[in-house]
Enzyme design. Structure first.
Site, PDB file in Angstrom:
ATOM      1  N   LYS A 213       5.203   9.332   8.499  1.00  0.00           N
ATOM      2  CA  LYS A 213       5.161   8.727   9.841  1.00  0.00           C
ATOM      3  C   LYS A 213       6.281   9.215  10.756  1.00  0.00           C
ATOM      4  CE  LYS A 213       2.805   4.716   7.864  1.00  0.00           C
ATOM      5  NZ  LYS A 213       1.467   4.669   8.453  1.00  0.00           N
TER       6      LYS A 213
ATOM      7  N   ASP B  25       9.366   3.002  -1.198  1.00  0.00           N
ATOM      8  CA  ASP B  25       8.368   3.671  -0.350  1.00  0.00           C
ATOM      9  C   ASP B  25       8.701   3.320   1.104  1.00  0.00           C
ATOM     10  OD1 ASP B  25       4.713   3.663  -0.074  1.00  0.00           O
ATOM     11  OD2 ASP B  25       6.309   4.597   1.114  1.00  0.00           O
TER      12      ASP B  25
ATOM     13  N   TYR C 137       0.870  -1.189   0.000  1.00  0.00           N
ATOM     14  CA  TYR C 137       0.000   0.000   0.000  1.00  0.00           C
ATOM     15  C   TYR C 137       0.898   1.228   0.000  1.00  0.00           C
ATOM     16  CZ  TYR C 137      -3.243   3.590   1.800  1.00  0.00           C
ATOM     17  OH  TYR C 137      -3.989   4.727   1.970  1.00  0.00           O
TER      18      TYR C 137
HETATM   19  P1  KE4 Z   1      -0.359   8.469   4.655  1.00  0.00           P
HETATM   20  O1  KE4 Z   1      -0.946   9.229   3.504  1.00  0.00           O
HETATM   21  O2  KE4 Z   1      -1.395   7.644   5.388  1.00  0.00           O
HETATM   22  O3  KE4 Z   1       0.468   9.365   5.607  1.00  0.00           O
HETATM   23  O4  KE4 Z   1       0.725   7.445   4.079  1.00  0.00           O
HETATM   24  C1  KE4 Z   1       0.301   6.507   3.118  1.00  0.00           C
HETATM   25  C2  KE4 Z   1       1.269   5.339   3.113  1.00  0.00           C
HETATM   26  C3  KE4 Z   1       2.219   5.269   2.112  1.00  0.00           C
HETATM   27  N1  KE4 Z   1       3.121   4.254   2.071  1.00  0.00           N
HETATM   28  C4  KE4 Z   1       3.136   3.305   3.029  1.00  0.00           C
HETATM   29  C5  KE4 Z   1       4.161   2.213   2.957  1.00  0.00           C
HETATM   30  C6  KE4 Z   1       2.189   3.337   4.092  1.00  0.00           C
HETATM   31  O5  KE4 Z   1       2.222   2.375   5.041  1.00  0.00           O
HETATM   32  C7  KE4 Z   1       1.233   4.365   4.133  1.00  0.00           C
HETATM   33  C8  KE4 Z   1       0.163   4.447   5.212  1.00  0.00           C
HETATM   34  N2  KE4 Z   1       0.064   3.306   6.083  1.00  0.00           N
HETATM   35  C9  KE4 Z   1      -1.230   3.066   6.692  1.00  0.00           C
HETATM   36  C10 KE4 Z   1      -1.057   1.871   7.642  1.00  0.00           C
HETATM   37  N3  KE4 Z   1      -1.222   0.654   6.994  1.00  0.00           N
HETATM   38  C11 KE4 Z   1      -1.776   4.270   7.388  1.00  0.00           C
HETATM   39  C12 KE4 Z   1      -2.976   3.994   8.275  1.00  0.00           C
HETATM   40  C13 KE4 Z   1      -4.263   4.470   7.657  1.00  0.00           C
HETATM   41  O6  KE4 Z   1      -4.423   4.356   6.419  1.00  0.00           O
HETATM   42  O7  KE4 Z   1      -5.111   4.967   8.433  1.00  0.00           O
END
Ligand code: KE4
Length: 425
Positions: free
Chosen positions: A265, A237, A142
């Site tokens: 994060k 990523d 993701y």
């Molecule tokens: P954000 O847009 O949520 O800050 O980041 C997206 C993203 C991009 N790349 C990776 C590898 C990620 O894990 C994420 C976001 N991770 C999720 C947890 N599985 C965020 C939690 C959520 O979607 O509420």
């Protein structure tokens, strides 16, 4: 009704699903999401006053724990001087310099407000730099919710992708190829077939969004070689793995230099901050230097930058990651032994401060193996642990996180709770 139930019912009257991000709604595990009122160190308290040992840590950012005093003080101090300027500040330079120092593949870096923004910008930049449209991602990874990445594998692995979300035009999804994680041969075949059309390959160098899945040694190396050979941009990523699995992120762990990297994060210490960066010749294509447009009102926000600076400085303390990794290993080893003692089919693994637990005999090494894990067993375990004051990620397909604030006593209490659950007590 509990206070959580009352709040959840009220939330659903105004917010889709009652949450501002889907995974928070507990739909994968069932039940009522916990509405948190306060966090401190390794703990969070919900609206009914129940305390939990927290292994989600806001999905990774809180590597120092909740309400870390120096981080809070830095944010308060920055806030008193103004919340946002929409103009450059010295602190942004300091954070960019720190990121470059910690991650040698970053020659230029730009700050944004989320991981999604970082990835969306990196993808557009790779396409703008190469003049190509096709991107390769991997099933189970993701990368945030930008359209081009909400794509699942097509009918055959080597056929173009189909949207994995409504609202993503098929014409756009067809430019994304979703391959199997850890399948080096499949990747080589894709390059044989589409090599000179591929703008980039984007990968979670350690997968954390299909639960934790480690790369096979040759997987990342093959990816690096093929991207170099065909002039495709390799994007790591590292939104989740960045400064979570080690001081120089996953690329430092595996000794592979991507062309671009994305972060989120931990780099924001719990406030909205993402970053993308890498090779100078690529990054110089970004506006205002080059033709690839990218912008953001709150990019490099002073409060987020303040939190990020404190966090990155603190995790550079001697022995920080050794201690974090040791604590995380102790957790997974304790859980594994407890399950084995009671004959429960269970496996677990960790890397740095992140871990995966699986109701399967072996740790999965592919998306298909993750999907073969016993999800219902996880869901029962999740709720049994929640009832014992342990807050795990509310999904069998998420990684878990340990912070510097977790004590050995917290780890022991977690293992003891798990043993009680495995024993059926
Ligand atoms: P954000 O847009 O949520 O800050 O980041 C997206 C993203 C991009 N790349 C990776 C590898 C990620 O894990 C994420 C976001 N991770 C999720 C947890 N599985 C965020 C939690 C959520 O979607 O509420």
């Amino acid at each position: 009704m509990t206070r959580n139930e009352i709040l959840f019912s009220r939330a659903q009257a105004s917010i889709p699903g009652g949450v501002n991000s889907p995974v928070r709604a507990f739909r994968s595990v069932g039940g009522t999401p916990r509405f948190f009122t306060r966090g401190a160190g390794a703990y969070v308290w919900d609206a009914d006053g129940v305390r939990y040992i927290d292994y989600v840590g806001s999905w990774g950012p809180l590597i120092l724990g909740h309400a870390e005093p120096d981080t809070v003080a830095a944010v308060q101090e920055a806030a008193a001087r103004g919340l946002s300027f929409g103009a450059p500040t010295e602190a942004e330079i300091e954070l960019a310099e720190l990121l470059k120092e910690r991650v040698p593949s970053l020659e230029l870096v730009r700050l944004v407000s989320s991981g999604t923004e970082a990835v969306m910008s990196a993808i557009r930049l790779a396409r703008g730099f190469t003049g190509r449209d096709l991107i390769i991602k991997f099933e189970g990874c993701y990368h945030g919710h930008a359209d081009s990445l909400l794509v699942k594998a097509g009918s055959g692995l080597l056929t173009f992708g189909n949207p994995s979300s409504a609202g993503v035009p098929a014409e756009l999804a067809k430019h994304t190829l979703a391959l199997d994680y850890n399948d080096s041969e499949g990747l080589a075949e894709a390059f044989d077939k589409h090599g000179d059309q591929i703008a980039c390959v984007i990968v979670e160098p350690i997968a954390g969004n299909m639960n934790l899945v480690l790369p096979r040694p040759e997987f990342l190396r093959t990816m690096r070689e093929l991207c170099t050979k065909h002039g495709a941009v390799l994007i790591f990523d590292e939104v989740m793995t960045g400064f979570r699995v080690g001081p120089a992120s996953a690329q430092g762990l595996y000794g592979i230099a991507p062309d671009l990297s994305t972060f989120g994060k931990v780099v924001g210490g719990g406030l909205p901050l993402g970053a993308f960066g890498g090779r100078r010749d690529i990054m110089e294509k970004i506006a205002p230097l080059g033709p690839v447009y990218q912008a953001g009102t709150l990019s490099g926000n002073p409060l987020s930058v303040a939190a990020g600076l404190v966090t990155l400085k603190k995790i550079a303390a001697p022995g920080f990651f050794e201690a974090l990794a040791a604590k995380t290993r102790a957790l997974v080893e304790g859980l594994r032994q407890a399950a084995q003692k009671h004959g429960v089919t269970f496996s677990a693994q960790s890397v740095g401060g992140m871990f995966g637990i699986y109701f399967a005999a072996e740790c999965p090494a592919s998306f298909a193996e993750v999907m073969a894990c016993d999800k219902e067993a996880f869901n029962r375990f999740f709720h049994a642990m929640l009832a014992r004051g342990i807050y795990l990620a509310p999904s069998a397909y998420e990684a878990g996180f340990v912070s510097a604030a977790h004590t050995e006593a917290d780890i022991a209490a977690t293992v003891a709770a798990a043993e009680a659950v495995f024993a059926g007590r």
